[in-house]
Design an enzyme around this catalytic site. Structure first.
Site, PDB file in Angstrom:
ATOM      1  N   ALA A   4       0.832  -1.298  -0.019  1.00  0.00           N
ATOM      2  CA  ALA A   4      -0.164   0.047   0.005  1.00  0.00           C
ATOM      3  C   ALA A   4       0.772   1.149  -0.158  1.00  0.00           C
ATOM      4  CB  ALA A   4      -0.917  -0.018   1.336  1.00  0.00           C
ATOM      5  N   ARG A  62      -3.207   9.225  -9.191  1.00  0.00           N
ATOM      6  CA  ARG A  62      -4.556   9.453  -9.932  1.00  0.00           C
ATOM      7  C   ARG A  62      -5.768   9.937  -9.397  1.00  0.00           C
ATOM      8  NH1 ARG A  62      -4.122   4.196 -13.434  1.00  0.00           N
ATOM      9  NH2 ARG A  62      -2.459   3.775 -12.005  1.00  0.00           N
ATOM     10  N   GLN A  78       8.185   1.741   2.886  1.00  0.00           N
ATOM     11  CA  GLN A  78       8.944   1.980   1.588  1.00  0.00           C
ATOM     12  C   GLN A  78       9.356   3.340   1.307  1.00  0.00           C
ATOM     13  OE1 GLN A  78       6.994   0.985  -1.871  1.00  0.00           O
ATOM     14  NE2 GLN A  78       8.753   0.176  -2.977  1.00  0.00           N
ATOM     15  N   ASP A  90      -5.195  -1.802  -2.586  1.00  0.00           N
ATOM     16  CA  ASP A  90      -6.345  -0.668  -3.537  1.00  0.00           C
ATOM     17  C   ASP A  90      -7.355  -1.622  -4.238  1.00  0.00           C
ATOM     18  OD1 ASP A  90      -4.872  -1.893  -5.319  1.00  0.00           O
ATOM     19  OD2 ASP A  90      -4.286  -0.043  -6.274  1.00  0.00           O
ATOM     20  N   GLY A 130      -0.837  -7.278 -15.853  1.00  0.00           N
ATOM     21  CA  GLY A 130      -0.138  -8.064 -16.015  1.00  0.00           C
ATOM     22  C   GLY A 130      -0.700  -9.350 -16.742  1.00  0.00           C
ATOM     23  N   ASN A 190      -3.096 -11.137 -14.274  1.00  0.00           N
ATOM     24  CA  ASN A 190      -2.436 -11.081 -12.754  1.00  0.00           C
ATOM     25  C   ASN A 190      -2.989 -10.372 -12.016  1.00  0.00           C
ATOM     26  OD1 ASN A 190      -0.911 -11.202 -10.678  1.00  0.00           O
ATOM     27  ND2 ASN A 190       0.701  -9.807 -11.171  1.00  0.00           N
ATOM     28  N   TYR A 245     -38.846  24.117  17.283  1.00  0.00           N
ATOM     29  CA  TYR A 245     -37.412  23.782  17.569  1.00  0.00           C
ATOM     30  C   TYR A 245     -37.462  23.640  18.941  1.00  0.00           C
ATOM     31  CZ  TYR A 245     -32.761  24.263  19.188  1.00  0.00           C
ATOM     32  OH  TYR A 245     -31.566  23.822  19.740  1.00  0.00           O
ATOM     33  N   ASN A 291     -33.288  28.181  24.018  1.00  0.00           N
ATOM     34  CA  ASN A 291     -32.291  27.708  24.948  1.00  0.00           C
ATOM     35  C   ASN A 291     -31.013  28.031  25.051  1.00  0.00           C
ATOM     36  OD1 ASN A 291     -31.733  27.010  22.252  1.00  0.00           O
ATOM     37  ND2 ASN A 291     -30.523  24.972  22.522  1.00  0.00           N
ATOM     38  N   TYR A 292     -30.623  29.221  24.206  1.00  0.00           N
ATOM     39  CA  TYR A 292     -29.420  29.742  24.178  1.00  0.00           C
ATOM     40  C   TYR A 292     -29.534  31.386  24.593  1.00  0.00           C
ATOM     41  CZ  TYR A 292     -24.817  31.114  21.884  1.00  0.00           C
ATOM     42  OH  TYR A 292     -23.428  31.084  21.765  1.00  0.00           O
TER      43      TYR A 292
HETATM   44  C1  UD1 Z   1       0.573  -4.699 -10.558  1.00  0.00           C
HETATM   45  C2  UD1 Z   1       1.371  -6.045 -11.406  1.00  0.00           C
HETATM   46  C3  UD1 Z   1       0.333  -6.265 -12.546  1.00  0.00           C
HETATM   47  C4  UD1 Z   1      -0.992  -6.757 -11.998  1.00  0.00           C
HETATM   48  C5  UD1 Z   1      -1.619  -5.361 -11.290  1.00  0.00           C
HETATM   49  C6  UD1 Z   1      -2.992  -5.776 -10.825  1.00  0.00           C
HETATM   50  C7  UD1 Z   1       3.653  -5.730 -10.906  1.00  0.00           C
HETATM   51  C8  UD1 Z   1       4.824  -5.287 -11.511  1.00  0.00           C
HETATM   52  N1  UD1 Z   1       2.508  -5.688 -11.637  1.00  0.00           N
HETATM   53  O1  UD1 Z   1       0.626  -3.825 -11.686  1.00  0.00           O
HETATM   54  O2  UD1 Z   1       1.063  -7.602 -13.003  1.00  0.00           O
HETATM   55  O3  UD1 Z   1      -1.844  -7.123 -12.895  1.00  0.00           O
HETATM   56  O4  UD1 Z   1      -0.745  -5.041 -10.285  1.00  0.00           O
HETATM   57  O5  UD1 Z   1      -3.577  -4.678 -10.148  1.00  0.00           O
HETATM   58  O6  UD1 Z   1       3.668  -6.265  -9.734  1.00  0.00           O
HETATM   59  N2  UD1 Z   1       3.185  -0.298  -4.528  1.00  0.00           N
HETATM   60  C9  UD1 Z   1       3.937  -0.287  -3.488  1.00  0.00           C
HETATM   61  N3  UD1 Z   1       5.186   0.020  -3.805  1.00  0.00           N
HETATM   62  C10 UD1 Z   1       5.664   0.536  -5.223  1.00  0.00           C
HETATM   63  C11 UD1 Z   1       4.557  -0.017  -6.311  1.00  0.00           C
HETATM   64  C12 UD1 Z   1       3.399  -0.135  -5.868  1.00  0.00           C
HETATM   65  O7  UD1 Z   1       3.550  -0.674  -2.384  1.00  0.00           O
HETATM   66  O8  UD1 Z   1       6.777   0.864  -5.235  1.00  0.00           O
HETATM   67  C13 UD1 Z   1       1.751  -1.147  -4.192  1.00  0.00           C
HETATM   68  C14 UD1 Z   1       0.682  -0.088  -4.761  1.00  0.00           C
HETATM   69  O9  UD1 Z   1       0.385   0.709  -3.633  1.00  0.00           O
HETATM   70  C15 UD1 Z   1      -0.393  -1.071  -4.799  1.00  0.00           C
HETATM   71  C16 UD1 Z   1       0.236  -2.429  -5.508  1.00  0.00           C
HETATM   72  O10 UD1 Z   1       1.599  -2.287  -4.944  1.00  0.00           O
HETATM   73  O11 UD1 Z   1      -1.469  -1.611  -3.850  1.00  0.00           O
HETATM   74  C17 UD1 Z   1       0.179  -2.754  -6.778  1.00  0.00           C
HETATM   75  O12 UD1 Z   1       0.874  -1.478  -7.395  1.00  0.00           O
HETATM   76  P1  UD1 Z   1       0.481  -0.786  -8.810  1.00  0.00           P
HETATM   77  O13 UD1 Z   1       1.426   0.021  -9.322  1.00  0.00           O
HETATM   78  O14 UD1 Z   1      -1.024  -0.697  -9.173  1.00  0.00           O
HETATM   79  O15 UD1 Z   1       0.746  -2.053  -9.848  1.00  0.00           O
HETATM   80  P2  UD1 Z   1       0.376  -2.047 -11.351  1.00  0.00           P
HETATM   81  O16 UD1 Z   1       1.194  -1.288 -12.133  1.00  0.00           O
HETATM   82  O17 UD1 Z   1      -0.966  -1.972 -11.437  1.00  0.00           O
END
Ligand code: UD1
Ligand code: CA
Length: 465
Positions: free
Chosen positions: A10, A16, A74, A103, A140, A169, A365, A385-386
């Protein structure tokens, strides 16, 4: 089932969303997105929850303060692989981890549990949760040979041929802990986005002769993620539908469910009917056999059985059985209405207790008051009341009658069974069973109009010529 730790990614920027609130704290049906995933992971059997946070980390940690969740930071968002690496110390001690995205709040505990079971049955090093979707753009793609998953190709890195693949994925996985971290140490960032992709461990595990399998979900809706406000609205709609259908299954009628908002923690009794345009928020509980007619907003309120609420707003109140409210009333925080109370149209109530069977039918009131049983409050009565500095209390005892358009200037008490004449301004206690009249006496001047007219018009009346 063997124990596992859930790692929720997360830390993404959520650019966006164009928001000052971290993406995972945006609400769906009254609850933050991340909370849904935490709850699903717990329900699926996670022994421990680790959340990787980045942008807005302080706000996220603050929101979950005191809960049994470990946060890891991170600092820079260098990709999903890099994000998981930050959790290495936090997951020590569990042989399996489940990775989830912060998310995607629609994923169910059953799906997560299903993936973990499948992973164990298959004795896999990695299980990827996947789904077949109509439009795989942005996701993916799963590259397979038979049942084996060989690789995951990010949309941006995929060839035209690979982009035809419709199995995507989800971003949810189950891993053997030691194998995934050793594979992660070999992941490079030589891709279009310059990121460390978690998905690259699939290929590395294959090269090491390990088993990677796909756990395909039937319902791709569970994998709907939230990246912008449009997707937030789409997920809200799906979640809302799920919540309302749950109540329909328990015997609640919704005349037009698409127009209603029902938060996740709301409770509704059977045989209650909800008309269009009703908003039920927070920890609201509605009893059995009630009728709620919109537009109506009810928040953090407990409503007993057989109540009828019409086109009103109620916030942080408690209503017993058979209470009628509305149309067009506003019940502000701290009101407690006993059974058989009627609050009619254009009535505002604040911090007030109303005894059984008392009626406040129109245009009043009532603030900071304690009202006994079977009282009648006439139209247009105002509880003053006030005083500009402090709020004061008014007490009206059982079976009193307050005539129309009276003012009760607090602090003041109207004793049981007494009668306040219409138009009175009451500033001192009204004794039991007594009449209080506090208004100027009426004087009639006979023929006054006639005399005046003669004087001004000299006996002739100008009919506007
Ligand atoms: C990722 C997958 C993709 C998959 C998709 C599904 C990779 C490389 N790709 O892509 O194959 O289809 O999710 O939604 O993993 N996040 C971090 N730190 C970072 C980057 C991301 O914590 O440096 C977290 C984000 O907050 C999010 C999740 O990882 O909750 C996925 O990141 P996001 O950038 O949305 O991945 P996608 O590019 O959509
Ligand atoms: Ca991305």
């Amino acid at each position: 089932m063997e124990d596992f730790t859930a790692v929720i990614l997360a830390a993404g920027e959520g650019t966006r969303m164009k928001s000052d609130t971290p993406k995972v704290l945006h609400k769906v049906c009254g609850q933050p997105i991340l909370t849904y995933i935490i709850q699903a992971a717990r329900k699926a059997g996670a022994q421990k929850i680790v959340v990787v946070v980045g942008k807005g980390a302080d706000k996220v940690k603050e929101h979950y303060a005191g809960e049994d969740i470990e946060f890891v930071l991170q600092r820079e968002q260098k990709g999903t692989g890099h994000a998981l690496m930050q959790a290495e110390d936090a997951v020590k001690g569990s042989s399996q981890i489940v990775v989830l995205c912060g998310d995607m709040p629609l994923v169910t505990a059953e799906s997560i549990e299903g993936m973990v079971r499948f992973h164990q049955e298959q004795r896999a090093a990695c299980t990827v949760m996947t789904a077949i979707v109509e439009d795989p753009t942005g996701y993916g793609r799963i590259i397979k040979k038979g049942e084996k998953v060989l690789d995951i190709r990010e949309h941006k890195d995929a060839t035209l041929e690979e982009r035809e693949i419709k199995e995507i994925n989800s971003g949810f996985y189950c891993f053997d802990t030691s194998l995934v971290f050793s594979a992660l140490s070999k992941v490079k960032n030589d891709n279009v986005q310059g990121e460390y992709y978690l998905t690259d461990v699939v290929k590395i595990l294959n090269q090491e002769g390990k088993q990677v399998v796909a756990f395909q979900l039937d319902d791709p809706n569970e994998l709907q993620g939230i990246n912008d406000r449009k997707q937030l609205a789409q997920v809200q709609k799906l979640m809302q539908r799920k919540i309302i259908e749950g109540w329909m299954e328990k015997g609640v009628t919704f005349i037009n469910p698409d127009t209603c908002v029902v938060d996740r923690h709301v409770q509704i009794g059977r045989d209650t009917t909800i008309y269009p345009g009703v908003i039920l928020e927070g920890n609201t509980q509605i009893g059995e056999g009630c009728t709620i007619i919109g537009p109506c907003r009810i928040k953090d309120t407990i409503i007993g059985d057989f109540c009828e609420i019409v086109m009103s707003q109620i916030d942080d109140c408690q209503l017993d059985e058979n209470v009628k409210v509305g149309p067009y009333s506003n019940l502000r925080p701290g009101c407690k209405l006993s059974s058989n109370v009627k609050v009619g149209d254009f009535v505002e109530l604040k911090n007030t207790k109303v005894g059984e069977g008392t009626k406040i039918p129109h245009l009043s009131y009532v603030g900071d008051a304690i009202l006994g049983k079977k009282i009648n409050i006439g139209a247009g009565v105002i509880f003053v009341n006030y005083d500009g500095y402090k709020k004061h209390q008014t007490v009206v005892e059982d079976e009193a009658f307050i005539g129309c358009n009276s003012n009760l200037v607090a602090p003041v008490t109207v004793k049981a069974g007494s009668f306040v004449a219409a138009g009175s301004t009451i500033t001192k206690e009204v004794p039991k069973d007594s009449l209080a009249i506090a208004r100027a006496r009426q004087e009639n001047k006979l023929g006054w109009v006639l005399k005046r007219r003669n004087k001004i018009e000299g006996g002739t009346k100008d009919n506007g010529k």
